[in-house]
Design an enzyme around this catalytic site. Structure first.
Site, short mmCIF file in Angstrom:
data_model
loop_
_atom_site.label_atom_id
_atom_site.label_comp_id
_atom_site.label_asym_id
_atom_site.label_seq_id
_atom_site.Cartn_x
_atom_site.Cartn_y
_atom_site.Cartn_z
N TYR A 248 -13.24 -4.92 7.44
CA TYR A 248 -12.01 -4.55 6.76
C TYR A 248 -11.37 -3.35 7.43
O TYR A 248 -12.05 -2.42 7.85
CB TYR A 248 -12.27 -4.23 5.29
CG TYR A 248 -11.00 -3.86 4.56
CD1 TYR A 248 -10.17 -4.84 4.05
CD2 TYR A 248 -10.60 -2.54 4.44
CE1 TYR A 248 -8.99 -4.52 3.42
CE2 TYR A 248 -9.43 -2.20 3.80
CZ TYR A 248 -8.62 -3.20 3.30
OH TYR A 248 -7.44 -2.88 2.67
N TRP B 246 -7.17 -1.62 8.90
CA TRP B 246 -5.80 -1.90 9.29
C TRP B 246 -5.66 -2.37 10.73
O TRP B 246 -4.57 -2.67 11.19
CB TRP B 246 -4.93 -0.66 9.05
CG TRP B 246 -4.31 -0.68 7.69
CD1 TRP B 246 -4.95 -0.59 6.49
CD2 TRP B 246 -2.92 -0.81 7.39
NE1 TRP B 246 -4.05 -0.65 5.45
CE2 TRP B 246 -2.79 -0.79 5.98
CE3 TRP B 246 -1.78 -0.94 8.15
CZ2 TRP B 246 -1.56 -0.89 5.33
CZ3 TRP B 246 -0.55 -1.04 7.51
CH2 TRP B 246 -0.44 -1.02 6.11
#
Length: 826
Positions: free
Chosen positions: A165, A167
């Site tokens: 996980y 960005w």
């Protein structure tokens, strides 16, 4: 405000045929004419495609903070400039050269010494403190492939956590997370994750209440809001900070919307413990409740609406279910405590008369409630969104021009009118094998690592944690974004192997066993959409500089690992980077043709250094969220069991959770100003997004000079709180609680409510004694202070926006900040 003045382009059939003819001739032209003649031919042909916008003088590329043109000299990126269309260029783009040429780039494949010498599981307590050994790429690929094969064979797919996980970086093809999942699906499966850290509680509760997750849905278009809204209530929103960045490339139209509201003189109220940048820019009225008490304040508003007969009973009867059951709670028939404005005032610290006036103002005006996500990243974080929708339903303006609510106006320019064209589809993660394990809630990863076999509740189901032996991270930074860093540090010792892809020596990389250096997005080719909600732009991301040091693209790394596993053909499908990009473009161009928007062939587009700007239909500028539902709820039902807004949910009630009943409700959070911890830790923490970073990205750039105080992350403190502790502006401060301690620099200001402090998330974890649980973080990583528990049994979202703490002026030994330094032997 560019969204008011765009003109839809038209292309005649003759011009289209002329342009396509020129495109078809390009391969021949390339062999017959010199480069400048070919460029002129391309330029002439491109005139037939008014959707194309040329670069000014640089190489087109971009990032989460904006599309831009890179200026390159002698193989180095030296500066950048924004694209011509950007209405609010973000100065974060200026950091691109520093990203490429950062001093803490990982130069070579590296392996932790103890792991390399003694095998998987060796001395896990030394992660973060061990020596590093440089290895060749060939050996690194052998080690990674060998671990995947070993763990799959000995323990099964559930023993590999490839959540990855984070960005990542922009680019539809070089999506590190998707590329990792693609490999793991082909290799036999893995334990993935459900939800996200941003909206973990909201997206689950909204699916029950509204039939969609709402938080990532398109909002009523900004031109409609500007024209019709008479009152805008910002509830926990600091859009001027969060709108700088987007999941794809931002179009920055949200800033233009807020600017238009201000210029029109629309009344704006900001409800937040901090008088934030957006409130200041909009000249908003400021209401500052106690931290974590938004639901109580909303209940006080709702009680006023009902008692003053200002609620819309007709709307409630036609479009909602369960208001009567909620009303019993609101009036105190369930527990003997009416949730009046006076009661709310004792909880939220806002005067009852202010709460009552807010209710009357909202009922008397066309009101748009714009809500942020911070208040759902809390204990019982499901309740604020549920209660806010209930409040909007009582006002009866959902589906009307300029009215209702929105959960994405602060994110990626939600409300930017949607264009007409095509949408890029990136590379696929493939199909999960039939025996793939169930995903775990993303914010429960540390709990999972530490407690294999533990069973938790999750959205009506029971979920048992697997025994994870291998953690594979690509495009993420758990040692930034996960709560209770010291708890994570201990849980991180449970797996036998941790593999990390990274350009930089982040804390997560430093706590790995195998570290593979990867390129930044400026060192490879890709494609990306511009405008998460408008879908208005397609940007080519041209390689600006060669891969630095020995870094490789994620796709090439995973392809090499796949080859060792006998999966290369299935992984690459026989296509290289260029062919994948062409396939993505061609699929998007076919959609555009269906929408009668013509685009040139891929080769022509790519060579042109132009970007695509799709037209926006005029009707889309006036699009209203839930207008079709309001117009006819029978023909346009919501995705709930009843087809209506569920103020009371039978589905949730049937789960019998004590911490999330069938209607919105005020629950005392685990930690708050009136809780048990307040005597020892009296200050409430606000963990907002940073102004000069995207989460932890860019923390290792010169932007730190703009926000760092005493060479640390800043802590915003009310003058009275600072005075009682002998703290002055600029002082080095120790912030601490029972979970951890950090060094921060004091920023003393009346822009925050007394009793609350703000520390932005994203500072890289930098323990004074690497590997030691509880060591002080010298850089100010706020997650050393937050607690790692699920929001409730329903959503299991994270509680990263809250904690109780104490502060004091630091008087210990001098501790230099080493967060961005390279490990001694790496």
């Amino acid at each position: 405000m560019t969204f008011f003045n765009d003109q839809q382009t038209n292309l005649s059939r003759r011009s289209l045929l002329k342009g396509l003819g020129a495109c078809a001739a390009l391969p021949l032209l390339a062999g017959l004419f010199p480069k400048h003649a070919l460029a002129q031919a391309i330029s002439t042909a491109l005139e037939q495609f008014p959707t194309l916008v040329p670069a000014q003088k640089g190489i087109l590329t971009g990032a989460h903070w904006g599309a831009f043109e890179a200026i390159v000299a002698d193989g180095r990126m030296i500066r950048v400039q924004p694209v011509a269309d950007d209405p609010a260029p973000n100065d974060l783009i200026d950091m691109a050269p520093f990203q490429v040429h950062a001093k803490n780039r990982i130069k070579y494949p590296m392996v932790r010494k103890s792991w390399l010498e003694h095998g998987p599981g060796a001395r896990p307590e030394l992660r973060g403190a061990d020596e590093w050994v440089r290895v060749s790429w060939e050996q690194a690929i052998e080690l990674v492939a060998g671990e995947i094969k070993r763990v799959q064979g000995e323990f099964g797919p559930q023993a590999i956590h490839a959540g990855s996980y984070g960005w990542k970086s922009v680019g539809m093809f070089h999506n590190s997370r998707t590329l990792l999942h693609r490999l793991m699906n082909l290799a036999g499966g893995f334990t993935g994750y459900a939800g996200d850290y941003s909206t973990g509680a909201a997206q689950v509760i909204m699916s029950h209440v509204m039939g969609s997750i709402e938080v990532y849905e398109q909002q009523t278009a900004w031109p409609n809001v500007v024209e019709h809204a008479e009152l805008v209530v910002l509830w926990g929103v600091n859009a001027q900070v969060t709108l700088k960045n987007s999941w794809n490339m931002p179009d920055h139209e949200g800033q233009a919307g807020f600017k238009a509201l201000k210029e029109k003189g629309t009344r704006i109220i900001s409800i937040d413990p901090v008088y934030n940048e957006t409130a200041k820019l909009a000249n908003a009225e400021w209401i500052a409740p106690n931290a974590y008490t938004d639901v109580a304040m909303m209940l006080g508003v709702a009680h006023t609406l009902y008692s003053e007969k200002k609620h819309d009973q007709a709307f409630l009867e036609r479009y909602t279910v369960g208001f009567d059951k909620f009303l019993d709670y609101l009036l105190g028939k369930d527990d003997g405590q009416p949730k009046s404005a006076e009661w709310a005032a004792t909880v939220c610290g806002v005067e009852a008369k202010v709460i009552r006036q807010l209710a009357l103002d909202m009922a008397s005006k066309r009101t748009m409630i714009m809500a942020g996500w911070g208040m759902q990243r809390q204990h019982h974080g499901e309740q604020p969104n549920w209660m806010l929708v209930t409040l909007a339903a009582m006002l009866g303006q959902i589906g009307l021009p300029g009215g209702g609510y929105g959960f994405s106006y602060h994110y990626s320019s939600g409300g930017s009118p949607t264009a007409k064209g095509g949408i890029l589809a990136g590379i696929s993660a493939g199909t999960a094998p039939q025996n793939s394990p169930a995903p775990i809630p993303v914010a429960r990863i540390a709990d999972c690592l530490a407690n294999p076999g533990k069973t938790i509740d999750f959205n009506g189901r029971k979920l048992t944690y697997p025994d994870v032996k291998l953690v594979y991270v690509a495009g993420g930074n758990p040692f930034h974004h996960h709560q209770d860093t010291n708890n994570l540090l201990q849980a991180w010792r449970k797996p036998q192997t941790v593999i990390v892809h990274e350009p930089y020596w982040t804390a997560t990389a430093k706590h790995a066993d195998i570290v593979l250096p990867v390129t930044t997005s400026y060192e490879r080719n890709d494609l990306e959409m511009g405008g998460d909600y408008s879908q208005r732009y397609v940007f080519p991301m041209h390689q600006c500089v060669p891969p630095q040091h020995e870094s490789r693209n994620d796709f090439d790394i995973f392809s090499a690992v796949a080859a060792k596993l006998g999966l290369q053909e299935a992984y690459t499908e026989g296509k290289d980077e260029t062919l994948w990009l062409k396939q993505m473009y061609d699929g998007m161009a076919a959609q555009a043709r269906g929408a009668k928007v013509a685009l040139p062939p891929f080769n022509m587009f790519w060579e042109s250094n132009n970007y695509i700007r799709f037209p926006i239909p005029e009707a889309n500028r006036q699009w209203i969220r839930h207008a079709d539902f309001r117009d006819n709820p029978l023909l346009n039902p919501l995705g709930t069991p009843s087809g209506k807004i569920e103020i009371f949910s039978n589905a949730i009630a049937g789960m019998s959770y004590a911490d999330c009943v069938g209607h919105p409700k005020w629950y005392e959070p685990k930690e708050w100003a009136q809780g048990e911890q307040a005597s020892r830790y009296p200050l409430s923490l606000n963990t907002s997004h940073p102004t000069q970073r995207l989460h932890s990205q860019l923390d290792n750039t010169p932007l730190r000079d703009k926000f760092a105080i005493a060479d640390r992350e800043a802590i915003l403190i009310h003058p009275d709180d600072a005075k009682t502790r002998g703290i002055q502006d600029g002082d080095l401060v120790r912030a601490f609680n029972e979970r951890g301690q950090i060094l921060v620099g004091a920023l003393v200001s009346k822009d925050i409510r007394q009793g609350v402090v703000r520390i932005c998330e994203g500072a890289w974890f930098d323990p004074a004694k690497p590997g030691e649980v509880g060591a002080i973080c010298k850089n100010g990583n706020v997650n050393c202070l937050t607690f790692d528990e699920g929001s409730s049994s329903l959503a299991q979202g994270n509680c990263g926006h809250m904690a109780q703490l104490q502060i004091e002026k630091y008087s210990g030994p001098e501790l230099p900040n080493t967060a961005h330094e390279v490990p001694a032997n790496a």
